[in-house]
Design a protein around this motif. Structure first.
Motif, short mmCIF file in Angstrom:
data_model
loop_
_atom_site.label_atom_id
_atom_site.label_comp_id
_atom_site.label_asym_id
_atom_site.label_seq_id
_atom_site.Cartn_x
_atom_site.Cartn_y
_atom_site.Cartn_z
N ASP A 124 0.80 -1.22 0.00
CA ASP A 124 0.00 0.00 0.00
C ASP A 124 0.83 1.27 0.00
OD1 ASP A 124 1.07 -0.21 2.51
OD2 ASP A 124 -0.84 -0.07 3.60
N ARG A 125 2.17 1.14 -0.08
CA ARG A 125 3.02 2.31 -0.11
C ARG A 125 4.18 2.07 -1.08
NH1 ARG A 125 2.74 2.30 5.95
NH2 ARG A 125 1.56 4.13 6.61
N PRO A 126 4.70 3.12 -1.72
CA PRO A 126 5.93 2.96 -2.51
C PRO A 126 7.10 2.74 -1.55
CG PRO A 126 5.31 5.26 -2.42
CD PRO A 126 4.17 4.50 -1.80
N PHE A 127 8.05 1.86 -1.95
CA PHE A 127 9.14 1.53 -1.03
C PHE A 127 10.47 2.18 -1.41
CE2 PHE A 127 8.63 -2.01 -4.07
CZ PHE A 127 9.86 -1.96 -4.72
N ASP A 128 10.47 3.01 -2.46
CA ASP A 128 11.73 3.60 -2.92
C ASP A 128 11.94 5.02 -2.42
OD1 ASP A 128 9.68 4.67 -4.39
OD2 ASP A 128 10.74 4.59 -6.32
N LEU A 129 11.14 5.46 -1.44
CA LEU A 129 11.26 6.81 -0.91
C LEU A 129 11.38 6.75 0.61
CD1 LEU A 129 11.22 9.71 -2.12
CD2 LEU A 129 8.79 9.81 -1.49
N THR A 141 15.69 14.77 5.51
CA THR A 141 15.83 15.03 4.08
C THR A 141 15.25 13.85 3.32
OG1 THR A 141 17.84 16.36 4.37
CG2 THR A 141 17.44 15.44 2.18
N GLN A 142 14.40 14.12 2.36
CA GLN A 142 13.81 13.02 1.58
C GLN A 142 14.84 12.47 0.60
OE1 GLN A 142 9.49 12.93 0.56
NE2 GLN A 142 10.25 13.23 -1.54
N VAL A 143 14.93 11.14 0.53
CA VAL A 143 15.89 10.47 -0.34
C VAL A 143 15.11 9.55 -1.29
CG1 VAL A 143 17.84 8.89 -0.49
CG2 VAL A 143 17.73 10.56 1.38
N GLN A 144 15.28 9.78 -2.56
CA GLN A 144 14.68 8.92 -3.58
C GLN A 144 15.66 7.83 -3.95
OE1 GLN A 144 11.49 9.19 -5.40
NE2 GLN A 144 12.20 7.10 -5.82
N GLY A 145 15.23 6.59 -3.86
CA GLY A 145 16.12 5.47 -4.14
C GLY A 145 15.93 4.89 -5.53
N GLU A 146 16.96 4.25 -6.01
CA GLU A 146 16.89 3.48 -7.25
C GLU A 146 16.50 2.05 -6.88
OE1 GLU A 146 20.00 1.55 -10.53
OE2 GLU A 146 20.68 3.12 -9.14
N CYS A 167 16.73 -1.19 -2.47
CA CYS A 167 16.82 0.17 -2.99
C CYS A 167 18.18 0.76 -2.63
CB CYS A 167 15.72 1.05 -2.42
SG CYS A 167 14.08 0.67 -3.09
N TYR A 168 18.63 1.69 -3.48
CA TYR A 168 19.96 2.29 -3.30
C TYR A 168 19.93 3.76 -3.68
CZ TYR A 168 24.57 3.73 -5.09
OH TYR A 168 25.72 4.42 -5.37
#
Length: 514
Positions: A124-129, A141-146, A167-168
């Motif tokens: 139910d949530r995106p896991f890359d943020l 600080t928000q981190v966007q992952g690959e 994620c990285y």
């Protein structure tokens, strides 16, 4: 639990894995410096309390998010502290987070004599943020992952059911721009399955950091990531290259491992290092990591438990983080001038999800200058042999009046072959298939292989390049240091060898002659 999500700090070959996501190199550095790794688990039995059961298992625990930050805008958070030398310069910082995430919530039920698992709520949530707080930052600080891997998209049913993800994010510029250094790091909003699932749910995060410090030795660092599914019937080997170890002295090599691991009490998993001389794998272990249960739900630095984190659970319920030096007393495993290190991962019962590997070792300054700086092919210098060759060359350039004899008619008298050499050459030649015919300087013979290998390593530490061979007539192990087709020239070198400690009894042996 019989699932492990692993993150390793070793140098590896990307071609060694066959399932999941192929490994690719993330970074490569040659510099004076070192590494640090920190991290923590993100699931436990309670959101803030320290988990105290030493033998608790994640597949028997109703997992909930750890959330220690008292921030209403985060649903999960855990903390770890970093300590680097004052004045050190961060050259690389890689942030990873990983978890099993087939859905948001899992239930466990008993039907007759069976336990069944049901994922009630899907993802139910995106896991890359995620959100990161670090020294020098003002809040999160928000981190966007690959997304390196998502098991939900895999065709293999086991992976689709466990649904691990990795994620990285390269946060080097972020930390450098804020002048981040030693202090507290908190990662928030890492997503995983809460409750129960088959094999148990696990989640965690790690920060792998390389820093430059002129007081440290010259080292080689590299890192790879991807995803590989290793099962009991599928042992994997990893090859580490692009370096040459120091020419002399202790060879110091370090690895860092991070993992989501299955059962704390389920033995049979391990990491081994290939020993070239004996052609066997030697188990990697420490005082807190065991040869037959390396992944044991703990966070360790060398031989100590690492507790500078919140919560400081000694049992991390499936998450492993370990910094380990490869044991290498007297360079028994990794020799001077080594150009490759191989690792082997195997399990007798669990399955492994490998996603990260990095490796570091002190390297030859000659290799750095020749290969890295000048771009030339690598050439190994053999100090002991070079010194002897120079001394012999000096002898050969000595005035001939000092070495030649003349008869009464002025004719030169040719010296007869040295008597000691003549005696050595009277001994029948050995017959050894595969060896070049000629003359060899031998300085020891052993009836037992392990003794020969130890002597060979001793000679390597002295700067030689010894070679071992076996006489098939008696299975004795010979160690030779030099070879020539010309016995007289070799004898000159033998005399120089005999001036050195441990070589006073060296002799010349014929092989595949007569």
């Amino acid at each position: 639990m019989n699932i492990r999500l692993l993150a390793f700090s070793f140098l590896i070959s990307a071609s060694c894995f066959s399932q999941g996501e192929p490994f690719r190199r993330v970074n490569e550095f040659y510099l004076k410096g070192d590494t640090r790794v920190i991290g923590n688990t993100i699931l436990s039995e309670h959101a803030t309390k320290v988990y105290v059961r030493p033998k608790g298992l994640n597949d028997r625990t109703e997992m909930v998010y750890i959330d220690i930050d008292a921030d209403s805008e985060t649903f999960s958070s855990s903390n770890a502290s970093l300590d680097i030398p004052e004045g050190a310069k961060i050259k690389y910082a890689g942030l990873y987070w990983a978890a099993t995430y087939p859905g948001a919530k899992g239930k466990q039920k008993t039907r007759g004599n069976r336990i069944v698992y049901d994922v009630k709520n899907k993802r139910d949530r995106p896991f890359d943020l995620v959100k990161l707080s670090f020294p020098g930052s003002n809040g999160y600080t928000q981190v966007q992952g690959e997304v390196i891997y998502d098991g939900m998209r895999d065709e293999i049913i086991e992976l689709k059911n466990a649904a691990p993800y990795v994620c990285y994010s390269d946060i080097t510029d972020l930390l450098v721009s804020k002048n981040a250094a030693s202090g507290s790091f908190t990662l928030a909003n890492v997503i995983a399955l809460e409750g129960y699932m088959y094999g148990g749910s696990s989640a965690g995060w790690m920060l792998y950091l390389i820093y430059e410090d002129e007081t440290e030795p010259l080292q080689y660092f590299t890192g790879y990531h991807g995803f590989s599914f290793i099962k009991p019937e599928n042992t994997q080997e990893l090859s580490f290259k692009n370096f040459r170890a120091v020419e002399r002295g202790d060879v110091k090599t370090s690895v860092t491992l991070a993992a989501l691991e299955g059962d704390l009490i389920l033995h049979g998993d391990g990491v081994s290092v290939f020993k070239e001389d004996t052609e066997e794998y030697i188990p990697l272990k420490s005082r807190v990591r065991y040869a037959n249960n390396f992944f044991n739900s703990s966070i360790t630095i060398n031989d100590q438990k690492y507790t500078d984190r919140i919560p400081a659970n000694l049992n991390t319920l499936g998450f492993d983080l370990a910094q380990v030096q490869i044991p290498n007393k007297n360079n028994e495993v990794i020799s001077n001038d080594a150009k490759q290190v191989k690792l082997q991962f195997k399990t007798e019962s669990d399955r492994l999800f490998v996603f990260f590997s990095a490796f570091q070792t002190e390297i030859s300054t000659d290799y750095y200058q020749r290969v890295v700086v000048e771009g030339k092919p690598d050439t190994i210098i053999k100090p002991a042999q070079e010194k002897i060759a120079e001394e012999i060359q000096q002898k050969e350039t000595t005035s001939q009046e000092n070495v030649q004899l003349y008869g009464k008619d002025g004719e030169r008298i040719v010296n007869s072959r040295n008597a000691a050499l003549a005696e050595m050459l009277k001994v029948p030649a050995l017959r050894v298939p595969g060896m070049n015919s000629g003359y060899y300087v031998v300085n020891h013979v052993f009836s037992k292989r392990n003794y020969a290998l130890k002597w060979k390593e001793k000679m390597q530490l002295k700067g030689f390049s010894p070679v071992r061979f076996v006489n098939p007539a008696n299975n004795y192990h010979y160690i030779y240091l030099d070879y020539s087709k010309d016995p007289d020239a070799l004898y000159e070198r033998l005399l120089e060898y005999r001036k050195l400690k441990d070589l006073k009894e060296a002799w010349i042996l014929k092989v595949n002659l007569d």
